[in-house]
Design an enzyme around this catalytic site. Structure first.
Site, PDB file in Angstrom:
ATOM      1  N   ASP A  45      -1.215   5.111  -1.793  1.00 40.35           N
ATOM      2  CA  ASP A  45      -1.083   6.269  -0.901  1.00 40.35           C
ATOM      3  C   ASP A  45      -2.200   7.275  -1.175  1.00 40.35           C
ATOM      4  O   ASP A  45      -2.810   7.825  -0.250  1.00 40.35           O
ATOM      5  CB  ASP A  45       0.319   6.924  -1.009  1.00 40.35           C
ATOM      6  CG  ASP A  45       0.866   6.929  -2.430  1.00 40.35           C
ATOM      7  OD1 ASP A  45       0.230   6.346  -3.325  1.00 40.35           O
ATOM      8  OD2 ASP A  45       1.931   7.529  -2.651  1.00 40.35           O
ATOM      9  N   ASP A  72      -8.624  -0.570   7.921  1.00 39.94           N
ATOM     10  CA  ASP A  72      -8.691   0.085   9.237  1.00 39.94           C
ATOM     11  C   ASP A  72      -9.189   1.525   9.107  1.00 39.94           C
ATOM     12  O   ASP A  72      -9.825   2.054  10.027  1.00 39.94           O
ATOM     13  CB  ASP A  72      -7.337   0.050   9.948  1.00 39.94           C
ATOM     14  CG  ASP A  72      -7.176  -1.216  10.798  1.00 39.94           C
ATOM     15  OD1 ASP A  72      -7.757  -2.245  10.398  1.00 39.94           O
ATOM     16  OD2 ASP A  72      -6.491  -1.168  11.834  1.00 39.94           O
ATOM     17  N   LYS A 132       0.601  -0.040  -6.214  1.00 34.99           N
ATOM     18  CA  LYS A 132       1.733   0.897  -6.070  1.00 34.99           C
ATOM     19  C   LYS A 132       2.605   0.720  -7.309  1.00 34.99           C
ATOM     20  O   LYS A 132       3.809   0.424  -7.221  1.00 34.99           O
ATOM     21  CB  LYS A 132       2.468   0.574  -4.758  1.00 34.99           C
ATOM     22  CG  LYS A 132       3.530   1.572  -4.352  1.00 34.99           C
ATOM     23  CD  LYS A 132       2.991   2.926  -3.941  1.00 34.99           C
ATOM     24  CE  LYS A 132       4.115   3.903  -3.649  1.00 34.99           C
ATOM     25  NZ  LYS A 132       3.668   5.299  -3.534  1.00 34.99           N
ATOM     26  N   TYR A 176       2.101 -11.171   2.658  1.00 35.27           N
ATOM     27  CA  TYR A 176       1.943 -11.965   3.871  1.00 35.27           C
ATOM     28  C   TYR A 176       2.333 -13.432   3.691  1.00 35.27           C
ATOM     29  O   TYR A 176       2.529 -14.150   4.666  1.00 35.27           O
ATOM     30  CB  TYR A 176       0.504 -11.878   4.394  1.00 35.27           C
ATOM     31  CG  TYR A 176       0.165 -10.536   5.015  1.00 35.27           C
ATOM     32  CD1 TYR A 176       1.107  -9.513   5.043  1.00 35.27           C
ATOM     33  CD2 TYR A 176      -1.078 -10.293   5.566  1.00 35.27           C
ATOM     34  CE1 TYR A 176       0.801  -8.285   5.594  1.00 35.27           C
ATOM     35  CE2 TYR A 176      -1.390  -9.062   6.125  1.00 35.27           C
ATOM     36  CZ  TYR A 176      -0.444  -8.066   6.134  1.00 35.27           C
ATOM     37  OH  TYR A 176      -0.745  -6.842   6.684  1.00 35.27           O
ATOM     38  N   ASP A 215      -5.347  -4.726   4.119  1.00 30.34           N
ATOM     39  CA  ASP A 215      -5.322  -4.813   5.576  1.00 30.34           C
ATOM     40  C   ASP A 215      -5.257  -3.406   6.169  1.00 30.34           C
ATOM     41  O   ASP A 215      -6.002  -3.048   7.093  1.00 30.34           O
ATOM     42  CB  ASP A 215      -4.089  -5.635   5.984  1.00 30.34           C
ATOM     43  CG  ASP A 215      -4.128  -6.039   7.443  1.00 30.34           C
ATOM     44  OD1 ASP A 215      -5.141  -5.779   8.111  1.00 30.34           O
ATOM     45  OD2 ASP A 215      -3.138  -6.616   7.924  1.00 30.34           O
TER      46      ASP A 215
END
Ligand code: NAD
Length: 358
Positions: free
Chosen positions: A219, A247, A187, A141, A243
């Site tokens: 993942d 959720d 990752k 970001y 982020d």
């Protein structure tokens, strides 16, 4: 104690949930004999409308002067096609950077009263009690270079050793007071920045011999969160991964409106619900304010060290959930309560909890 707090309601339902949270703050102050020094500032779309920029200097100064900042949400559909630097969200990213709040703590708890609100099976979500520690001021970001040009768009995911170290220490210290397990998410099978992240986290792990460290690819982490969320205690992640994964936390907790967060640095604290400005329900007094109210509880604990007050507030939230006076997103059996009614109910439950404790 005097609590000097800046309120930044922002846009959409941010305004409604911040109002409810401010009422609860007043109830906390009254019940426990603290004084409140509240100020309010502009951030996000409303700041662009009134001042031309998403993070006015005045807001930055107010935040630097306050002990803690409570933010609602930012984002308005009219800015959806604006360049990232001119969007309301740029104000929030700028504020996080200005306050240097590098670790974002996102507790995800499945309250027994809400078990039917999750679309997942009861036995899967029952007992979920994890905290996502998301790195907040680095990574994809903020990385440079970034831009759009010559028929391509590009961003950079980059971390320095110091950035990874400080958020890793935060995660291990939290785990020490919990179930003593850190799951670091990356990752590293594809990204060099993740290999570096994993190497630095692994170097720090032995400094906390009482805490178990495991690594998980992002993942797989997404899949494990819905398969067996109870395996997680503290989950440590890069900015973007955190982020997205948080959720999923909304599914585990019954609604994204339930999730609080605390963003901490060396000196400042920024508190905000995880959800956005929800344009689809904005202005209708329908939004769930419990994420914002839970953020107040986190503020009381982390910035002011008022652990008893924080516990009483969390207990009051539990009582309101048990009473069934909840907003539509939690699918109550009867008529849903409004945002304002839930805030008032928490304030009343808090006063009662206090009386019972005496
Ligand atoms: P969102 O979180 O605003 O909404 C997603 C869905 O969840 C919507 O259906 C919404 O109605 C529901 N929801 C969210 N919060 C709720 C609450 N408290 N009570 C009941 N239902 C709730 O995410 P989005 O729709 O992807 O984004 C909308 C805007 O918010 C965008 O401009 C986005 O950039 C911004 N955003 C801001 C933040 C922030 O301020 N921290 C975070 C995420 C998104």
């Amino acid at each position: 104690m005097n609590l000097k707090i800046l309120l930044l309601p922002g846009d959409g339902i941010g305004v409604e949930v911040t109002n409810a949270a401010a009422d609860v703050l007043k109830a906390v102050a009254k019940t426990f004999g603290h004084t409140l020094d509240l100020s309010e500032g502009l951030l996000g779309g409303i700041a662009i409308h009134k001042t031309g920029v998403p993070l006015p200097e005045e807001t930055k100064n107010l935040a630097m002067q306050a002990d803690a900042t409570l933010m609602g949400a930012v984002g308005l559909p009219e800015f959806d096609t604006a360049p990232p630097s001119q969007r309301p969200e740029a104000g929030l990213l700028g504020l996080r950077k200005a306050l240097d709040v590098f670790a974002n703590l996102r507790p995800v708890v499945t309250y027994p009263e809400l078990i039917e609100s999750s679309p997942l099976k009861n036995h899967v979500v029952s007992g979920t009690d994890m905290i996502i520690v998301r790195e907040l001021t680095g990574g994809l970001y903020y990385g440079q270079p970034r831009g759009i040009g010559n028929n391509r768009g590009f961003n950079t995911m980059s971390y320095t050793r110091a950035e990874v170290e400080r958020v890793t220490h935060m995660a291990f210290k939290l785990a020490r007071n919990r179930r003593k397990k850190v799951t670091s998410v990356d990752k590293s099978n594809v990204l060099e920045v993740s290999q570096f992240w994993r190497q630095v986290v692994s170097e720090i792990g032995p400094q906390y011999p009482d805490v178990q460290l495991e690594h998980m690819l992002v993942d797989n982490a997404a899949m494990q969160m819905v398969l067996r969320p109870t395996q997680f205690d503290v989950m440590l992640t890069e900015n973007t991964f955190g982020d997205i994964l948080s959720d999923i936390g909304g599914i585990l907790a019954g609604s994204i409106g339930m999730l609080p967060s605390a963003s901490l640095g060396a000196t400042k604290g920024l508190y905000e619900p995880v959800h956005g400005s929800a344009p689809d329900i904005a202005g209708q007094n329908k939004a769930n304010p419990l994420g914002a109210i839970g953020s107040v509880a986190a503020m009381l604990e982390y910035t002011f060290g008022l652990v008893k007050e924080a516990q009483a507030l969390n207990a009051a939230i539990g009582k309101v959930l048990a009473s069934g006076r909840v907003t539509a997103d939690l699918r109550p059996k009867g008529t849903p309560a409004t945002t304002q009614e839930v805030g008032e109910a928490v304030g009343q439950a808090l006063a009662l909890t206090r009386v019972e404790a005496i």
